[in-house]
Design a protein around this motif. Sequence first.
Motif, mmCIF file in Angstrom:
data_model
loop_
_atom_site.group_PDB
_atom_site.id
_atom_site.type_symbol
_atom_site.label_atom_id
_atom_site.label_comp_id
_atom_site.label_asym_id
_atom_site.label_seq_id
_atom_site.Cartn_x
_atom_site.Cartn_y
_atom_site.Cartn_z
ATOM 1 N N ARG A 75 1.328 -1.078 -0.247
ATOM 2 C CA ARG A 75 -0.312 0.158 0.116
ATOM 3 C C ARG A 75 1.210 1.288 -0.269
ATOM 4 O O ARG A 75 0.028 2.377 -0.808
ATOM 5 N N GLN A 76 2.263 0.881 0.300
ATOM 6 C CA GLN A 76 3.189 2.315 0.388
ATOM 7 C C GLN A 76 3.138 2.490 -0.424
ATOM 8 O O GLN A 76 3.874 3.643 -1.177
ATOM 9 N N ARG A 77 3.949 1.583 -1.274
ATOM 10 C CA ARG A 77 4.327 1.516 -3.085
ATOM 11 C C ARG A 77 2.710 2.017 -3.920
ATOM 12 O O ARG A 77 3.553 2.507 -4.705
ATOM 13 N N VAL A 78 1.769 0.967 -3.546
ATOM 14 C CA VAL A 78 0.648 2.842 -4.398
ATOM 15 C C VAL A 78 1.211 4.452 -3.817
ATOM 16 O O VAL A 78 0.568 4.821 -4.550
ATOM 17 N N GLY A 79 1.111 4.024 -2.571
ATOM 18 C CA GLY A 79 0.738 5.720 -2.226
ATOM 19 C C GLY A 79 2.231 6.688 -2.672
ATOM 20 O O GLY A 79 1.976 7.510 -3.259
ATOM 21 N N LEU A 80 3.655 5.910 -2.589
ATOM 22 C CA LEU A 80 4.909 6.193 -3.662
ATOM 23 C C LEU A 80 4.065 6.657 -5.407
ATOM 24 O O LEU A 80 5.083 7.636 -5.984
ATOM 25 N N ALA A 81 3.453 5.434 -5.877
ATOM 26 C CA ALA A 81 3.342 5.661 -7.148
ATOM 27 C C ALA A 81 2.257 6.511 -7.271
ATOM 28 O O ALA A 81 2.435 7.396 -8.160
ATOM 29 N N PRO A 138 7.527 7.469 5.012
ATOM 30 C CA PRO A 138 6.570 6.801 4.556
ATOM 31 C C PRO A 138 7.237 5.162 4.299
ATOM 32 O O PRO A 138 6.267 4.306 3.902
ATOM 33 N N THR A 139 8.055 5.347 5.681
ATOM 34 C CA THR A 139 8.100 3.777 5.660
ATOM 35 C C THR A 139 7.978 3.228 7.100
ATOM 36 O O THR A 139 7.849 2.031 7.481
ATOM 37 N N ARG A 146 13.349 2.470 0.895
ATOM 38 C CA ARG A 146 14.366 3.783 0.922
ATOM 39 C C ARG A 146 15.413 3.370 -0.308
ATOM 40 O O ARG A 146 16.195 4.653 -1.039
ATOM 41 N N GLN A 147 15.449 2.057 -0.777
ATOM 42 C CA GLN A 147 16.547 2.438 -1.993
ATOM 43 C C GLN A 147 15.199 3.400 -3.438
ATOM 44 O O GLN A 147 16.017 3.683 -3.152
ATOM 45 N N LEU A 148 14.341 3.099 -3.289
ATOM 46 C CA LEU A 148 13.639 3.460 -3.708
ATOM 47 C C LEU A 148 13.384 5.317 -3.976
ATOM 48 O O LEU A 148 13.687 6.036 -4.318
ATOM 49 N N ILE A 149 13.369 5.323 -2.676
ATOM 50 C CA ILE A 149 13.334 7.088 -2.455
ATOM 51 C C ILE A 149 14.965 7.210 -2.794
ATOM 52 O O ILE A 149 15.358 8.524 -2.965
ATOM 53 N N GLN A 150 16.194 6.595 -2.629
ATOM 54 C CA GLN A 150 17.146 6.972 -2.401
ATOM 55 C C GLN A 150 17.429 7.476 -4.200
ATOM 56 O O GLN A 150 17.883 8.852 -5.029
#
Length: 326
Positions: free
Chosen positions: A165-171, A186-187, A199-203
Amino acid sequence: MIRDLLSASIFDKIPQIQSFSTRNKKPMSIQVKDVSKFYGKQKALDTLSFEISDAEVVGFLGPNGAGKSTMMKIITGFLPQSSGDVFVNGLNIEKHSLEIRKQIGYLPEHNPLYLDLYVKEYLEYVAGIYKLGRNKKKRVDEMIELTGLGLEQKKKIGALSKGYRQRVGLAQALIHDPKVLILDEPTTGLDPNQLVEVRQLIQNIGKEKTVMLSTHIMQEVEAICERVLIINKGKLVADQAANHIHSIKESHVFELQFTCPVSNSQFQTIAGITHVETLTNNRYQISATNDVREQIFQMAVSNNLILIEMKSQERNLESLFHELTR
Ligand SMILES: Nc1ncnc2c1ncn2[C@@H]1O[C@H](COP(=O)(O)OP(=O)(O)OP(=O)(O)O)[C@@H](O)[C@H]1O
């Protein structure tokens, strides 16, 4: 909960802002000038000012109730400030709220997802709000790829794990390719594997975009951020380079007890000691860049001091924050 490790009490002792700035000639993405926010009579933000430059990744820290979410909601135009000014990419938030929303991606603390929608359907809906037109489908596919939602894209959001769900939020926050990303915790709630991936994605995102993220997790700051802003009771109390935090975290802390007082000048004869805090009953907490236990014994012997206890202390978040903001 990890967040509770940062008790408010330690922040009460914070004296002053230590200034750090990565600001150079880069244009400013976010400028916050003397912003205050009242909820009724309660002051949530108190003449808060800071700037974040283009493509900087900044951690926004503070104890529960410090005002982090409030500040983020104001920057994203979801909440009006009571006084002061906010500029995003040079535009005043009050005068250009709609334009600014196009330039900002926002992941709120409580990510309000539509649980009955399918992942892809939801992202297409968000893409529609941003009027992505012919690019809509392509952009949705790109976001699904970027956030690793491939296997989950045909599921209903309500059936997803917290991490997905967090990933959908980021998307949804990234779908309109904003220049500035505001991520509120976010995490939170992710398992260790998901943590590493998000974290890697945000980086990766932070290589091109300005990212302001709130967190209660120091490792996250170390892993992702270049700079850290710490607020307490709505006021800025520290503005530091993230590697400064790392060097403090790597330092050693000892608690000592003598039978009589020891002066600062006696401690200062030991190379590597960076801070001495006097506690009660001839007890001292010292911080050092290296293991100075042997030198402490030698100093005690040569000064005829009797050392009755020496404890090596775990570097926890509280001592770290205390040192960071003293
Ligand atoms: N809608 C609201 N109405 C009244 N008070 C509010 C509202 N939103 C926040 N507050 C209060 O404002 C203060 C700052 O809250 P905020 O949520 O911004 O803090 P925070 O730093 O994000 O906290 P946390 O880490 O717990 O999420 C708190 O005392 C909170 O109770």
